[in-house]
Scaffold this motif. Structure first.
Motif, PDB file in Angstrom:
ATOM      1  N   ALA A   8      12.917  -0.138  38.233  1.00 12.25           N
ATOM      2  CA  ALA A   8      12.437  -1.524  38.164  1.00 12.25           C
ATOM      3  C   ALA A   8      13.607  -2.483  38.008  1.00 12.25           C
ATOM      4  N   LEU A   9      14.658  -2.019  37.318  1.00  7.67           N
ATOM      5  CA  LEU A   9      15.752  -2.930  36.963  1.00  7.67           C
ATOM      6  C   LEU A   9      17.092  -2.214  37.023  1.00  7.67           C
ATOM      7  N   SER A  10      18.062  -2.857  37.662  1.00 12.48           N
ATOM      8  CA  SER A  10      19.450  -2.370  37.616  1.00 12.48           C
ATOM      9  C   SER A  10      20.302  -3.424  36.920  1.00 12.48           C
ATOM     10  N   LEU A  11      21.082  -2.980  35.957  1.00 12.64           N
ATOM     11  CA  LEU A  11      22.073  -3.870  35.332  1.00 12.64           C
ATOM     12  C   LEU A  11      23.438  -3.420  35.806  1.00 12.64           C
ATOM     13  N   VAL A  12      24.182  -4.330  36.431  1.00 12.95           N
ATOM     14  CA  VAL A  12      25.499  -4.008  36.975  1.00 12.95           C
ATOM     15  C   VAL A  12      26.548  -4.721  36.124  1.00 12.95           C
ATOM     16  N   PRO A  39       6.851  -1.504  34.588  1.00 15.78           N
ATOM     17  CA  PRO A  39       5.652  -0.902  35.172  1.00 15.78           C
ATOM     18  C   PRO A  39       5.622   0.604  34.920  1.00 15.78           C
ATOM     19  N   GLU A  40       4.412   1.124  34.772  1.00 16.20           N
ATOM     20  CA  GLU A  40       4.182   2.550  34.498  1.00 16.20           C
ATOM     21  C   GLU A  40       5.052   3.446  35.391  1.00 16.20           C
ATOM     22  N   GLY A  41       5.767   4.358  34.795  1.00  9.95           N
ATOM     23  CA  GLY A  41       6.541   5.336  35.565  1.00  9.95           C
ATOM     24  C   GLY A  41       7.849   4.804  36.121  1.00  9.95           C
ATOM     25  N   GLU A  42       8.177   3.534  35.829  1.00  7.41           N
ATOM     26  CA  GLU A  42       9.425   2.988  36.380  1.00  7.41           C
ATOM     27  C   GLU A  42      10.489   2.926  35.296  1.00  7.41           C
ATOM     28  N   THR A  43      11.730   2.869  35.737  1.00  2.80           N
ATOM     29  CA  THR A  43      12.817   2.966  34.775  1.00  2.80           C
ATOM     30  C   THR A  43      13.863   1.872  35.015  1.00  2.80           C
ATOM     31  N   CYS A  44      14.918   1.919  34.180  1.00  4.96           N
ATOM     32  CA  CYS A  44      15.980   0.925  34.283  1.00  4.96           C
ATOM     33  C   CYS A  44      17.307   1.676  34.349  1.00  4.96           C
ATOM     34  N   GLU A  45      18.200   1.274  35.253  1.00  8.55           N
ATOM     35  CA  GLU A  45      19.503   1.936  35.350  1.00  8.55           C
ATOM     36  C   GLU A  45      20.603   0.938  34.993  1.00  8.55           C
ATOM     37  N   ARG A  92      25.128  -0.156  45.236  1.00 12.48           N
ATOM     38  CA  ARG A  92      24.667   1.131  44.758  1.00 12.48           C
ATOM     39  C   ARG A  92      23.345   1.028  43.998  1.00 12.48           C
ATOM     40  N   ALA A  93      23.056  -0.170  43.517  1.00  8.22           N
ATOM     41  CA  ALA A  93      21.880  -0.362  42.660  1.00  8.22           C
ATOM     42  C   ALA A  93      20.602  -0.102  43.440  1.00  8.22           C
ATOM     43  N   ARG A  94      19.559   0.370  42.721  1.00 10.65           N
ATOM     44  CA  ARG A  94      18.295   0.705  43.382  1.00 10.65           C
ATOM     45  C   ARG A  94      17.119  -0.074  42.817  1.00 10.65           C
ATOM     46  N   GLY A  95      17.385  -0.951  41.848  1.00  4.10           N
ATOM     47  CA  GLY A  95      16.291  -1.627  41.143  1.00  4.10           C
ATOM     48  C   GLY A  95      15.559  -2.663  41.976  1.00  4.10           C
ATOM     49  N   ALA A  96      14.293  -2.893  41.612  1.00  2.00           N
ATOM     50  CA  ALA A  96      13.519  -3.961  42.258  1.00  2.00           C
ATOM     51  C   ALA A  96      14.122  -5.316  41.890  1.00  2.00           C
ATOM     52  N   GLY A 173      28.514 -15.677  34.556  1.00  2.00           N
ATOM     53  CA  GLY A 173      28.561 -14.251  34.901  1.00  2.00           C
ATOM     54  C   GLY A 173      27.226 -13.550  34.739  1.00  2.00           C
ATOM     55  N   PHE A 174      26.141 -14.268  34.932  1.00  2.44           N
ATOM     56  CA  PHE A 174      24.812 -13.682  34.762  1.00  2.44           C
ATOM     57  C   PHE A 174      23.932 -14.164  35.906  1.00  2.44           C
ATOM     58  N   LYS A 175      23.710 -13.279  36.882  1.00  2.00           N
ATOM     59  CA  LYS A 175      22.943 -13.658  38.067  1.00  2.00           C
ATOM     60  C   LYS A 175      22.004 -12.511  38.429  1.00  2.00           C
ATOM     61  N   ALA A 176      20.810 -12.868  38.900  1.00  2.00           N
ATOM     62  CA  ALA A 176      19.766 -11.868  39.119  1.00  2.00           C
ATOM     63  C   ALA A 176      19.174 -12.013  40.520  1.00  2.00           C
ATOM     64  N   PHE A 177      18.815 -10.885  41.115  1.00  2.00           N
ATOM     65  CA  PHE A 177      18.389 -10.855  42.523  1.00  2.00           C
ATOM     66  C   PHE A 177      17.211  -9.904  42.692  1.00  2.00           C
ATOM     67  N   ARG A 178      16.273 -10.281  43.551  1.00  2.00           N
ATOM     68  CA  ARG A 178      15.301  -9.290  43.995  1.00  2.00           C
ATOM     69  C   ARG A 178      16.035  -8.312  44.910  1.00  2.00           C
ATOM     70  N   ALA A 179      15.493  -7.093  45.016  1.00  3.47           N
ATOM     71  CA  ALA A 179      16.181  -6.030  45.762  1.00  3.47           C
ATOM     72  C   ALA A 179      16.583  -6.475  47.168  1.00  3.47           C
ATOM     73  N   GLU A 180      15.625  -7.081  47.875  1.00  7.66           N
ATOM     74  CA  GLU A 180      15.902  -7.426  49.269  1.00  7.66           C
ATOM     75  C   GLU A 180      16.981  -8.511  49.364  1.00  7.66           C
ATOM     76  N   ALA A 181      16.929  -9.473  48.447  1.00  5.71           N
ATOM     77  CA  ALA A 181      17.941 -10.535  48.443  1.00  5.71           C
ATOM     78  C   ALA A 181      19.317  -9.933  48.162  1.00  5.71           C
ATOM     79  N   ALA A 182      19.381  -9.029  47.181  1.00  5.77           N
ATOM     80  CA  ALA A 182      20.666  -8.393  46.844  1.00  5.77           C
ATOM     81  C   ALA A 182      21.201  -7.628  48.046  1.00  5.77           C
TER      82      ALA A 182
END
Ligand SMILES: Nc1nc2c(ncn2[C@@H]2O[C@H](COP(=O)(O)OP(=O)(O)O)[C@@H](O)[C@H]2O)c(=O)[nH]1
Ligand SMILES: [Mg+2]
Length: 260
Positions: A8-12, A39-45, A92-96, A173-182
């Motif tokens: 669900a979330l990647s922190l880089v 969300p159920e069954g999702e994780t954070c990297e 490399r990130a896979r998060g939503a 130094g703090f910016k956030a993106f949806r997967a497709e935008a990233a």
């Protein structure tokens, strides 16, 4: 973390010469992730993208990360710059949702949850950036006056030349993106140094993405990798290249290639 698990979330976290700051913060970041309601069954990297230095950052970060499966410490080779490290991590990130943030946690961890909440409430927004100059920002400890003024000057230069009328703080130094935008931005992003933030925002605009800025909490840490005059000149030089770089990236990799 298994490859089949949904993220669900990647922190880089880009890091260079961070033996003192990154290792103690890694467990705090992992523990914070445990508190997030995903969300159920999702994780954070968490991907710490370390460029080699002589202070043992890589080894110490690996030791600190070992007990936490969600933490990955990436050896990103010799130093090329923050832009390069962020790009490597974002590719490399896979998060939503994919967020990059500083190793010193100048933007405290609860901001992660706040930005996630903003995305959830605003499905039309693709990119959310921190703005330390927003009137609702809570600045616990500000950057020094020289840095602040040069930062303001830099943002004015950017507004005057590259992103007219837009952002008052391009460099947070703090910016956030949806997967497709990233994916669309960082497959085209080129600058290795500290001006990469401007290129990211210019690409987002060029790609027709919707970007929003939010106030943030910020506690500056004196220890900095930024050497004002050395990096300042490099940033100005890179700034002159942003327009051309973005135009070239969009030509070489036209929007249609994104399949959308
Ligand atoms: N990999 C990598 N990370 C960098 C480099 N320069 C800065 N960083 C990271 O970028 C983040 C912000 O750097 P910092 O020195 O705190 O900058 P400041 O807060 O703007 O003064 C930290 O996580 C640094 O470790 C670099 O050349 N390579
Ligand atoms: Mg800092």
């Amino acid at each position: 973390m298994s490859l089949s698990e949904r993220v669900a979330l990647s922190l880089v976290i880009p890091a260079f010469r961070e033996a003192a700051r990154l290792p103690p913060n890694l467990p705090r970041i992992a523990e914070y992730c445990d508190t997030l309601v995903l969300p159920e069954g999702e994780t954070c990297e968490v991907l710490a993208v370390v460029e080699r230095s002589d202070d043992g950052t890589l080894e110490r970060a690996r030791e600190a990360a070992a007990p936490f499966p969600r933490l990955e410490v990436i050896d990103n080779g010799p130093q090329r710059g923050k832009g390069h490290a962020v790009r490597s991590g974002m590719r490399r990130a896979r998060g939503a949702i994919r967020i990059f943030m500083d190793a010193d946690l100048s933007t405290p961890l609860p901001e992660v949850g706040r930005f996630l909440g903003y995305f959830a409430a605003h499905p039309e927004v693709d990119v959310v950036i921190g703005n330390r100059r927003h009137r609702d920002s809570r600045i616990g400890r500000a950057q020094g006056p020289v840095r602040r003024h040069l930062g303001g000057l830099f943002s004015r230069l950017v507004r005057g030349s590259i992103l007219p009328g837009a952002w008052t703080d391009t460099q947070c130094g703090f910016k956030a993106f949806r997967a497709e935008a990233a994916q669309r931005i960082f497959s085209r992003q080129r600058l290795d140094g500290f001006s990469f933030d401007v290129e990211v925002l210019a690409l987002a605009a060029g790609l027709g993405l919707t970007t929003h800025d939010l106030p943030v909490e910020w506690r500056d840490d004196d220890a900095t990798r930024v050497r004002l005059w050395y990096h300042g000149w490099g940033m100005l030089r890179d700034l002159c290249r942003v327009r051309a770089l973005v135009a070239r990236s969009l030509k070489e990799q036209p929007l249609e290639k994104d399949g959308g």
